[in-house]
Design a protein around this motif. Sequence first.
Motif, PDB file in Angstrom:
ATOM      1  N   HIS A 197     -10.629  -7.469 -17.123  1.00 55.27           N
ATOM      2  CA  HIS A 197     -11.448  -8.672 -16.957  1.00 55.27           C
ATOM      3  C   HIS A 197     -12.303  -8.904 -18.194  1.00 55.27           C
ATOM      4  CE1 HIS A 197     -14.267  -5.478 -15.844  1.00 55.27           C
ATOM      5  NE2 HIS A 197     -15.240  -6.320 -16.149  1.00 55.27           N
ATOM      6  N   ASP A 199     -16.349 -10.373 -18.986  1.00 56.95           N
ATOM      7  CA  ASP A 199     -17.600 -10.618 -18.249  1.00 56.95           C
ATOM      8  C   ASP A 199     -18.035 -12.069 -18.474  1.00 56.95           C
ATOM      9  OD1 ASP A 199     -17.475  -7.967 -17.567  1.00 56.95           O
ATOM     10  OD2 ASP A 199     -19.118  -7.328 -18.878  1.00 56.95           O
ATOM     11  N   HIS A 256     -11.727  -5.755 -20.877  1.00 60.86           N
ATOM     12  CA  HIS A 256     -11.888  -4.334 -20.595  1.00 60.86           C
ATOM     13  C   HIS A 256     -11.520  -4.015 -19.152  1.00 60.86           C
ATOM     14  CE1 HIS A 256     -15.753  -6.394 -19.918  1.00 60.86           C
ATOM     15  NE2 HIS A 256     -15.982  -5.505 -18.959  1.00 60.86           N
TER      16      HIS A 256
HETATM   17 FE   LIG Z   1     -17.071  -5.779 -17.164  1.00 64.00          FE
END
Ligand SMILES: [Fe+2]
Length: 330
Positions: A197, A199, A256
Motif C-alpha cells: 500500500h 499511505d 510498502h
Molecule cells: Fe503504511
Amino acid sequence: MMVSESQNSVKLHTLDISQPLKHQSSSLSSLAETCRTWGFFYITNHGISNDLHTKLHSISKDLFSLPSETKLKLGPLSSTRTYTPPFIASPFFESLRVSGPNYVASAQSSADILYDQHNSPLFSEILQEYGSKMEELSKKIVEILLMSLGDGFEKKYESEFKNCHGYLRINNYTPPESLEDHGHDHDDDQVEGLGIHTDMSCVTIVYQLDETGGLQVRSKEGKWMDITPCEGTGVVVNIGDMLQAWSNDKLRSSEHRVVLKQPKNRYSVAFFWCFEDDKVVLAPEEVVGEGNMRMYEPFVCLDYLKFRENNERGKFEKVGFTVKDFAGIK
Ligand SMILES: [Fe+2]
Ligand SMILES: O=C(O)CCC(=O)C(=O)O
C-alpha cells in the motif's frame, strides 16, 4: 537500521534530525534523491528515549493481549471505532487508533472501555508524550523536505502545511502458528502481515517496536527491500500520497508492506501527518517548475480519502487505487 535487498544492500538516506536546519544543506541533495526514488528514509537522533520506547512496547503488548471481545467493544460496529480487528486489513493484523491533537483524551476514551476504568493514566500519558513528539518531528521533517525541493521552498510551510494534523496507530501482527501452511502468497515461509500500500498522509513516521523486522519498501523496478531495525533505531519516515501530489511527483509516495517471517508477534506504531480534510491539494507553480507538466488535477483531500475507502471497503490500499488513479493527469 539497515536495508537489504537479498544479498545486496542499498543506501537510503539517514537524516540527523538533531542538526539545525541550516546545517542540513550538505545532505539535502542526497535526501531529495532518496525521496524521489524511494520515498523512504531513516532518522537518527529523533529524541525518543529508550524509556519511552520500552513503555510504548509494554502498553502495546498489554493492549493486544486483552480478550477479543474486549477489544471489539472499540471495533467497527462500536461507536468509537478505534480498533481494527484481524481480517480487515489482513488476518494477521490488528490496530488501535489514537487521534491528535488531544492524544491523551483520545487514548483515554479507548482505555476507559478496554480497561473498564481500572487502568492507570499511564496508557494515555505515554501516548500523549509520543504523539506530541511525533508532531514536532513531523513539522521538522516537512520543513526539511521543502528545503530539499530547492531554495526558498521552506516558505511554503506557513501557507500550505500549518494546518496539518496527526493521528497514530499502534499495530500488532500475529503470524499463524505454522508459517509454512500459509506461505502461498509469497516465497517459502512468510506471510503478508499488511499488503502492499501507499499511505494517504503527507509523511508517516513508523516505529518498529521490536527486532522482528518485516517492513519492506518496493523500488520503482518492483524489487522489495527489507527495512531491518537495528538496536535503538526503529524509526523510519515514508512519504505519503498527499506530498507526492503536492510536490508534483518530486517526492515519491513509498510502496510498502509488512511480511512476517518469524513465528512471533510484531509491534509497531505508525504516526500519520496529514493535510486538513478540506484542503485543496495543488502543487504550487514554483514546485511544478517552468515548462514542466502538471501531473495532478487539484483535488480536495477528503474526496481522496473517501475514494480510497470506497475502493477498499475499509481495507488497506491496493496499489491500483492511488492518488495517480484519483487525480493523475493522463
Ligand atoms: Fe503504511
Ligand atoms: O508496521 C509497520 O511497520 C508499517 C505499518 C504501515 O505501513 C501502516 O500502518 O501504514
